[in-house]
Write a protein that holds these residues in place. Structure first.
Motif, PDB file in Angstrom:
ATOM      1  N   VAL A 198       0.838  -1.200   0.000  1.00 49.08           N
ATOM      2  CA  VAL A 198       0.000   0.000   0.000  1.00 49.08           C
ATOM      3  C   VAL A 198       0.872   1.247   0.000  1.00 49.08           C
ATOM      4  O   VAL A 198       0.664   2.177  -0.792  1.00 49.08           O
ATOM      5  N   VAL A 199       1.872   1.276   0.896  1.00 48.91           N
ATOM      6  CA  VAL A 199       2.748   2.446   0.973  1.00 48.91           C
ATOM      7  C   VAL A 199       3.536   2.606  -0.325  1.00 48.91           C
ATOM      8  O   VAL A 199       3.704   3.709  -0.837  1.00 48.91           O
ATOM      9  N   PHE A 200       3.965   1.477  -0.881  1.00 49.10           N
ATOM     10  CA  PHE A 200       4.703   1.522  -2.140  1.00 49.10           C
ATOM     11  C   PHE A 200       3.863   2.168  -3.240  1.00 49.10           C
ATOM     12  O   PHE A 200       4.314   3.058  -3.957  1.00 49.10           O
ATOM     13  N   LEU A 201       2.595   1.731  -3.349  1.00 47.60           N
ATOM     14  CA  LEU A 201       1.730   2.302  -4.376  1.00 47.60           C
ATOM     15  C   LEU A 201       1.494   3.782  -4.132  1.00 47.60           C
ATOM     16  O   LEU A 201       1.483   4.594  -5.055  1.00 47.60           O
ATOM     17  N   PHE A 202       1.302   4.120  -2.853  1.00 48.32           N
ATOM     18  CA  PHE A 202       1.076   5.519  -2.508  1.00 48.32           C
ATOM     19  C   PHE A 202       2.285   6.352  -2.901  1.00 48.32           C
ATOM     20  O   PHE A 202       2.165   7.403  -3.546  1.00 48.32           O
ATOM     21  N   CYS A 203       3.465   5.859  -2.539  1.00 46.36           N
ATOM     22  CA  CYS A 203       4.709   6.563  -2.832  1.00 46.36           C
ATOM     23  C   CYS A 203       4.876   6.701  -4.345  1.00 46.36           C
ATOM     24  O   CYS A 203       5.226   7.766  -4.857  1.00 46.36           O
ATOM     25  N   LEU A 204       4.565   5.608  -5.064  1.00 51.70           N
ATOM     26  CA  LEU A 204       4.695   5.636  -6.527  1.00 51.70           C
ATOM     27  C   LEU A 204       3.732   6.649  -7.129  1.00 51.70           C
ATOM     28  O   LEU A 204       4.076   7.395  -8.042  1.00 51.70           O
ATOM     29  N   SER A 205       2.512   6.696  -6.575  1.00 58.19           N
ATOM     30  CA  SER A 205       1.529   7.652  -7.081  1.00 58.19           C
ATOM     31  C   SER A 205       2.023   9.075  -6.899  1.00 58.19           C
ATOM     32  O   SER A 205       1.860   9.918  -7.776  1.00 58.19           O
ATOM     33  N   VAL A 206       2.615   9.344  -5.735  1.00 59.47           N
ATOM     34  CA  VAL A 206       3.114  10.695  -5.483  1.00 59.47           C
ATOM     35  C   VAL A 206       4.287  10.993  -6.416  1.00 59.47           C
ATOM     36  O   VAL A 206       4.325  12.025  -7.091  1.00 59.47           O
ATOM     37  N   CYS A 207       5.228  10.058  -6.492  1.00 59.42           N
ATOM     38  CA  CYS A 207       6.429  10.305  -7.312  1.00 59.42           C
ATOM     39  C   CYS A 207       6.096  10.366  -8.795  1.00 59.42           C
ATOM     40  O   CYS A 207       6.760  11.069  -9.555  1.00 59.42           O
ATOM     41  N   SER A 208       5.052   9.638  -9.210  1.00 61.27           N
ATOM     42  CA  SER A 208       4.724   9.619 -10.639  1.00 61.27           C
ATOM     43  C   SER A 208       4.309  10.993 -11.127  1.00 61.27           C
ATOM     44  O   SER A 208       4.336  11.257 -12.327  1.00 61.27           O
ATOM     45  N   LEU A 209       3.912  11.867 -10.205  1.00 63.26           N
ATOM     46  CA  LEU A 209       3.599  13.245 -10.599  1.00 63.26           C
ATOM     47  C   LEU A 209       4.782  13.866 -11.318  1.00 63.26           C
ATOM     48  O   LEU A 209       4.630  14.659 -12.238  1.00 63.26           O
ATOM     49  N   LEU A 210       5.988  13.505 -10.865  1.00 60.45           N
ATOM     50  CA  LEU A 210       7.190  14.117 -11.420  1.00 60.45           C
ATOM     51  C   LEU A 210       7.930  13.191 -12.377  1.00 60.45           C
ATOM     52  O   LEU A 210       8.523  13.648 -13.348  1.00 60.45           O
ATOM     53  N   THR A 211       7.885  11.893 -12.103  1.00 56.56           N
ATOM     54  CA  THR A 211       8.770  11.019 -12.873  1.00 56.56           C
ATOM     55  C   THR A 211       8.089  10.371 -14.068  1.00 56.56           C
ATOM     56  O   THR A 211       8.754   9.839 -14.932  1.00 56.56           O
ATOM     57  N   PHE A 212       6.755  10.382 -14.111  1.00 56.03           N
ATOM     58  CA  PHE A 212       6.066   9.730 -15.231  1.00 56.03           C
ATOM     59  C   PHE A 212       5.496  10.784 -16.175  1.00 56.03           C
ATOM     60  O   PHE A 212       5.162  11.877 -15.759  1.00 56.03           O
ATOM     61  N   GLU A 213       5.380  10.384 -17.436  1.00 56.22           N
ATOM     62  CA  GLU A 213       4.853  11.289 -18.460  1.00 56.22           C
ATOM     63  C   GLU A 213       3.406  10.882 -18.730  1.00 56.22           C
ATOM     64  O   GLU A 213       3.150   9.782 -19.203  1.00 56.22           O
ATOM     65  N   TYR A 214       2.472  11.802 -18.428  1.00 57.30           N
ATOM     66  CA  TYR A 214       1.049  11.479 -18.518  1.00 57.30           C
ATOM     67  C   TYR A 214       0.628  11.167 -19.956  1.00 57.30           C
ATOM     68  O   TYR A 214      -0.266  10.375 -20.180  1.00 57.30           O
ATOM     69  N   SER A 215       1.315  11.788 -20.912  1.00 61.35           N
ATOM     70  CA  SER A 215       0.851  11.615 -22.297  1.00 61.35           C
ATOM     71  C   SER A 215       0.987  10.165 -22.768  1.00 61.35           C
ATOM     72  O   SER A 215       0.217   9.714 -23.599  1.00 61.35           O
ATOM     73  N   PHE A 216       1.945   9.419 -22.212  1.00 60.79           N
ATOM     74  CA  PHE A 216       2.058   8.004 -22.603  1.00 60.79           C
ATOM     75  C   PHE A 216       0.849   7.206 -22.151  1.00 60.79           C
ATOM     76  O   PHE A 216       0.492   6.201 -22.740  1.00 60.79           O
ATOM     77  N   ALA A 217       0.240   7.672 -21.067  1.00 53.90           N
ATOM     78  CA  ALA A 217      -0.884   6.925 -20.515  1.00 53.90           C
ATOM     79  C   ALA A 217      -2.187   7.300 -21.188  1.00 53.90           C
ATOM     80  O   ALA A 217      -3.147   6.545 -21.140  1.00 53.90           O
ATOM     81  N   ILE A 218      -2.238   8.472 -21.808  1.00 57.71           N
ATOM     82  CA  ILE A 218      -3.543   8.970 -22.242  1.00 57.71           C
ATOM     83  C   ILE A 218      -3.598   9.286 -23.725  1.00 57.71           C
ATOM     84  O   ILE A 218      -4.657   9.228 -24.334  1.00 57.71           O
ATOM     85  N   ASP A 219      -2.454   9.601 -24.348  1.00 53.85           N
ATOM     86  CA  ASP A 219      -2.486   9.932 -25.773  1.00 53.85           C
ATOM     87  C   ASP A 219      -2.419   8.670 -26.619  1.00 53.85           C
ATOM     88  O   ASP A 219      -1.601   7.792 -26.368  1.00 53.85           O
ATOM     89  N   ASN A 220      -3.273   8.619 -27.641  1.00 55.43           N
ATOM     90  CA  ASN A 220      -3.252   7.460 -28.529  1.00 55.43           C
ATOM     91  C   ASN A 220      -1.993   7.505 -29.394  1.00 55.43           C
ATOM     92  O   ASN A 220      -1.566   8.564 -29.813  1.00 55.43           O
ATOM     93  N   ASN A 221      -1.441   6.345 -29.639  1.00 53.33           N
ATOM     94  CA  ASN A 221      -0.277   6.257 -30.508  1.00 53.33           C
ATOM     95  C   ASN A 221      -0.527   5.124 -31.490  1.00 53.33           C
ATOM     96  O   ASN A 221      -0.376   3.956 -31.169  1.00 53.33           O
ATOM     97  N   TYR A 222      -0.951   5.520 -32.711  1.00 58.43           N
ATOM     98  CA  TYR A 222      -1.460   4.516 -33.638  1.00 58.43           C
ATOM     99  C   TYR A 222      -0.353   3.665 -34.242  1.00 58.43           C
ATOM    100  O   TYR A 222      -0.621   2.675 -34.908  1.00 58.43           O
TER     101      TYR A 222
END
Lengths: 608, 502
Positions: B247-271
């Motif tokens: 649980v803590v790991f997921l929470f920590c990942l969620s917080v860190c993903s704000l900075l370390t992950f790129e949202y467009s990979f998760a939401i933009d279509n790439n045909y």
């Protein structure tokens, strides 16, 4: 502590090394935009836009949402669970753009534009004089001349004014169990529905003992009266329950094959249309849930009655198809043989009589007014003459539509005794109402079917049809299989599973993304054909910015990238430019252009 | 006969009295399970070839699993012969520490436990804190294989690195200077920064900081506080700690993903990347719109956690207050409140949620409200029962005799002493809230379809079960793991908070 320092150093080194080669989003974007002058738009705020659609079209909506967002729109999705609530939202005007689709079931280009885009059309929400003029002009032209007119229409409709943004043409697909069904007997036509009478088992001994099992998503049948419905729930059923004056071939050519007429001919001037009727079709009725021959023949009086009620808006409450038949002027039986001899066929010196006699073993010796007197072996025939309000050869396409199905004059008049002005759906049960065929207390099947099959009863699980014993007996059009069950399976995935498990024999309308599954199954066969179904985005024409701003509409239009849609559907869709695209090849093509989108968006923002 | 029976009982008792032995077997089983899964996946069954990477991972896991088995046997021998684990056996724990390189967390945790004979809860928390940090770093570092990373990726990773190093140092210091009832006073200098480093989402750091401060203040005082006692029991429970860790790991990942992950990979279509199988660039493959499943699942964790926590917190607060008032005042107040809640209770929760969503539209706030409303009555009942019990205690009478107001009696004396069952219950129901969120999204009633939410992801996956099964397996696994973790944690908390088990 030494170990700790060493670790720290190593980790730093790794990160620094990695950092040297890492591309950040900014770097990537800078690489993509070589021309720095093109960017720096004056105003970078996203434009809000509301996209309406049904959850069944979630994939399309997602693609459009994605394309619009990438082009500077802020898309708000209005996702409705079913067609009813979608239509309600559309009627209430709660949308900027609505994902819509149109299928030209008659296979002629006029139907693809008239009711959608002409001022006052029954599905039209727009009004443009130029568009109206071009639609009317094209309707009277020959197919060759019409191509240029339809090209101009598309230019006005899409390129200049962007009233719609086209998406794609769908394929029509059908998968069936080839271990059970004879593959050569299962037809797939561009416009017309599957003719049930031709479908046959591999093992013909099963014709009388086993039912053919089909499927359908919608279990609520709009109406079994052909003129009271024009939607997916009844189109296939009514096509097979009522015979028509004319049929369409698999590639949308007019033919008398398998219809009520032996032959048809167009009179000089394109005003008069003649049909010589068959004498070997009787109406079927249901007695004790079994089909029987009513003994009543399908004849000229039934045709006249059916055509007149089809074109008359007030013949029944909830008449849903009268606009298809608004070009019919009069329908009458011809009793004077000299009229046929003296009238010439359009564009030819041949007489109508000669044209109608083609292929008949006995020539016309007399025309009879009583349908029971007709006897083709003795040369006694019935001939119908239909006139149109203007020269309009495409009327034949409309006559091939299920709404032009022939019903029994005697039976319909017997059932529809209600007063049309005081019609109360809770009290009056009109001819073809699904309540009369639904199992239970209300069951009272009063159907008279002129087609190859008749519906015996239905429940939430399935509808059961029996062969019409009086339908073209002894000819190649006599129905092969005794009983047909149509299963109601709402979900596409479940239908596919049912097909694969052998529960159903044929699945009409396999989703494009599931073709590979069907193809990998050795006992199934998939057939596809380009259909007349076009998906497009419809813009709101009232109380929204998209209604007033051409620029905004064009910005949406040029955001649409059909190549991406095709990629998603693994090229099982075809590019479209308007709803006539599947029928008339105008050569127009929509090319996505982000630069134009920015230009139009800036123009729109400047005008606000 | 009796002797034999006695000796058997004796053996059992000796083995049971050592937490290391049960942990050793538990770890062995888990590690073996993963090893077998890896082995099964290391072959292409179609063409009979070996997937070298998976096989390598299998080999690494197999080595540590065998070592684990040897350790378990050695511990058993030690316990039966000497009654205690020998120093040489404990040293083997250092070997297991190396398994962090293979990613085998179970054996790593066991190694940490084995090397130290007497473990204050702070030591265990520090171990999990470091592990969380390392896992988050590793997961985030996978973004390096993407075509590009978010603009904040490098600074964020550097920050994470510094925190990780600091956590590692803290672990060493805690191991050396913290004892059962004593913590070196100078540790106060790391306690505060530790609590601060919890901004990365690593709640273990916060807990460790607080525990250290508390311990330093009570240095030398052997009496246990409730808080301390709970942590002693919780850290001794491996399953609960695993649950808490995830649980803590997921929470920590969620917080860190704000900075370390790129949202467009998760939401933009790439045909150009539709339905790709797992690779380094797309660690869990891509979906039918070419979106990176890995990024989507990471972003989905945020929504699942937010909705899970919020839709549990809301009914805990509302239901708790209603239950407390109705339990304390009794009679008519009780009757009116409880009967009204009974009406609400009579409506099936998921049906109510569907109705609320259908009426007000699908978005996260409505989803939280929809899931919360249905859960209020059960919390009110739990609270009321506790309050009824607690309000008969002498200290409540005493407070009343001193003339405290009703409100202060309820919220100062009664509620704090009735909270334990509420905490346990809420931990257990967060899991069902996560499932309910996913179910509603799966039915198209949750958040918008393109938003990465586990139920949404699973929905897409369900249509590709046959051809691209990973699309359904990974989000499904994520849901299972999170729910299981909350359940393990809930069970552990119940044991830790239950005074009867003392």
């Amino acid at each position: 502590m030494k170990k700790n320092n060493l670790l720290l150093l190593m980790l730093t080194l790794v990160i620094v090394l990695a950092g040297c080669s890492v591309t950040t989003k900014e770097d990537a974007q800078q690489q993509n935009q070589q021309d720095p002058a093109a960017e720096t738009p004056a105003d970078n705020t996203a434009v809000d836009i509301e996209l309406l659609g049904m959850s069944a079209n979630e994939s399309d909506l997602n693609i459009i949402r994605d394309q619009l967002s990438k082009n500077g729109f802020n898309v708000k999705l209005n996702l409705q669970p079913d067609y009813g609530s979608y239509k309600a939202q559309q009627d209430a005007g709660n949308f900027d753009i609505a994902l819509s689709s149109w299928t030209t079931v008659t296979g002629n280009p006029d139907y693809a534009v008239r009711s959608l885009f002409k001022t006052g059309g029954d599905y039209s929400i727009m009004s443009d004089e130029e568009v109206d003029r071009l639609i009317d002009e094209a309707a009277t032209q020959t197919p060759e001349e019409a191509v240029e007119t339809y090209r101009q229409l598309e230019q006005r409709l899409v390129t200049d004014k962007a009233y719609i943004a086209p998406l794609y043409i769908s394929l029509k697909s059908q998968a069936f169990n080839k271990e059970v069904l004879d593959p050569s007997s299962v037809r797939l036509s561009k416009s017309r529905s599957l003719p049930w009478e031709e479908v046959d088992f591999n093992d013909t001994s099963k014709r009388a003992t086993e039912p053919l099992i089909l499927s359908q998503a919608n279990s609520e049948l709009t109406s079994l009266d052909p003129i009271k419905g024009n939607d997916g729930s009844i189109n296939i059923i009514n096509t097979n329950m009522n015979v028509r004056l004319i049929n369409l071939t698999d590639d949308d050519k007019i033919t008398s094959e398998g219809s009520l007429s032996y032959n048809h001919a167009i009179g000089e001037g394109n005003y008069d249309y003649y049909f010589i009727l068959r004498d070997d079709i009787n109406f079927a009725r249901i007695n004790n849930k079994q089909a029987e021959d009513s003994g009543e023949r399908v004849g000229a009086d039934d045709v006249i009655f059916s055509m007149n009620r089809a074109k008359d808006k007030d013949s029944v409450p909830d008449h849903r198809t009268y606009t298809l038949h608004e070009h019919i002027n009069t329908v009458e039986a011809v009793t004077d043989l000299s009229e046929l001899e003296n009238t010439k066929v359009s564009g030819s010196s041949e007489s109508i009589k000669d044209a109608l006699e083609k292929g008949l073993s006995t020539k016309i010796s007399a025309l009879v007014s009583d349908k029971n007197q007709a006897n083709s072996s003795e040369g006694k025939y019935q001939v119908i003459k239909l006139t149109t309000t203007e020269p309009f050869p495409q009327v034949l396409n409309y006559l091939a539509h299920q709404s032009a199905g022939i019903v029994s004059k005697q039976q319909v008049e017997k059932i529809n005794t209600y007063d049309i002005n005081n019609f109360d759906i809770n009290k009056d049960i009109p001819y073809g109402d699904q309540r009369s065929v639904t199992e239970g207390d209300g069951y009272n099947n009063t159907l008279y079917a002129s087609g190859p099959y008749i519906l015996s009863y239905k429940n939430d699980y399935e509808a059961v049809f029996y062969k019409n014993p009086g339908y073209m007996s002894g000819t190649e059009h006599e129905p092969r299989i005794e009983q047909i069950n149509v299963r109601f399976i709402k979900d596409a995935e479940s239908t596919l599973s049912a097909l694969r498990s052998g529960e159903i024999h044929l699945y009409y309308g396999v989703p494009e993304t599931r073709y590979d599954v069907v193809q990998s199954d050795s006992k199934l066969e998939l057939t596809t054909i380009e259909s007349n179904a076009v998906s497009y985005l419809l813009f709101n024409t009232k109380n929204r910015d998209v209604a007033n701003s051409d620029d905004l509409r064009k910005a949406v239009l040029y955001s649409i990238n059909q190549d991406e849609i095709l990629a998603y559907y693994s090229n099982n869709k075809i590019k479209a430019y308007s709803t006539v695209s599947p029928i008339v090849k105008t050569g127009n093509e929509l090319v996505a252009d982000p630069a134009k989108v920015q230009e139009f968006l800036n123009a729109y923002k400047a005008s606000k | 006969m009796i002797n034999k029976l006695n000796s058997k009982r004796h053996t059992n008792h000796q083995l049971k009295s050592s937490p290391e032995y049960s942990q050793a077997s538990f770890t062995f089983v888990l590690s073996l399970a993963i090893t077998v899964i890896l082995l099964l996946n290391s072959f292409h069954y179609a063409d009979g070839t070996v997937r070298s990477w998976v096989f390598l991972a299998f080999a690494a896991y197999a080595v540590f699993t065998i070592i684990q088995l040897i350790i378990a046997i050695l511990i058993r021998r030690d316990l039966l012969q000497a009654g205690d684990i020998r120093r040489s056996t404990r040293l083997l724990g250092y070997v297991q520490l190396l398994s962090i390189l293979s990613g085998n967390l179970f054996t790593t945790v066991f190694g940490c436990n084995l090397v130290k004979k007497r473990k204050p809860p702070e030591y265990t928390i520090a171990v999990y804190m470091l592990l969380t940090q390392l896992c988050v770093m590793a997961i985030s570092a996978l973004n390096l294989f993407k075509p590009y990373v978010s603009n904040t990726f490098l600074p964020a990773m550097f920050g994470l690195l510094i925190i990780t190093v600091f956590h590692f140092a803290s672990l060493l210091l805690v191991a050396k200077y913290v004892d059962g009832h004593y913590a070196h006073p100078k540790l106060v200098w790391i306690a505060l920064p530790l609590a601060l480093s919890a901004v990365s989402g690593n709640l273990f750091a916060l807990v460790l900081g607080i525990n250290l401060l508390a311990k330093i203040r009570r240095n030398g005082n052997p009496a246990l506080t409730r808080w301390g006692d709970v942590w002693v029991k919780l850290t001794g429970n491996s399953t609960a700690m695993l649950g808490l860790f995830f649980v803590v790991f997921l929470f920590c990942l969620s917080v860190c993903s704000l900075l370390t992950f790129e949202y467009s990979f998760a939401i933009d279509n790439n045909y150009s990347a539709i339905l790709l199988p797992p690779s380094l660039e797309y660690p869990l493959g891509t979906d039918n719109f070419g979106r990176d499943l890995f990024s989507r699942i990471v972003y989905g964790a945020r929504i699942s956690l937010i909705v899970g926590f919020a839709s549990t917190l809301v009914p805990v607060v509302i239901g708790g207050i209603l239950g407390a008032i109705s339990g304390y005042y009794g009679r008519h107040t009780d009757n009116i409140i409880m009967r009204m809640l009974d009406v609400l209770y009579a409506i099936p929760g998921i049906l109510l949620a569907v109705a609320i969503i259908a009426a007000f539209g699908a978005n996260t706030v409505n989803l939280i409200i929809a899931l919360s409303v249905g859960a209020i009555p059960t919390y009110a009942r739990t609270m009321r029962a506790n309050v009824l019990l607690v309000s008969t205690y002498e200290y409540v009478d005493a407070a009343r005799a001193f003339g405290s107001s009703n409100l202060s009696i309820i919220f100062k004396h009664i509620v704090p002493n009735s909270l334990a069952p509420m905490i346990v219950k809420s931990t257990l129901t967060i899991g069902s809230a996560v499932i309910a969120t996913s179910s509603l999204s799966y039915l198209g009633l949750g958040v918008e379809p393109h938003i990465p939410e586990w139920g949404n992801i699973l929905k897409i996956g369900s249509t590709y079960l046959e051809t691209h099964s990973y699309l359904a397996i990974y989000p499904g696994l994520a849901i299972i793991l999170l729910v299981l973790s909350f359940n393990f944690l809930g069970d552990g908390l119940r044991d830790a908070l239950d005074p009867k088990l003392d």
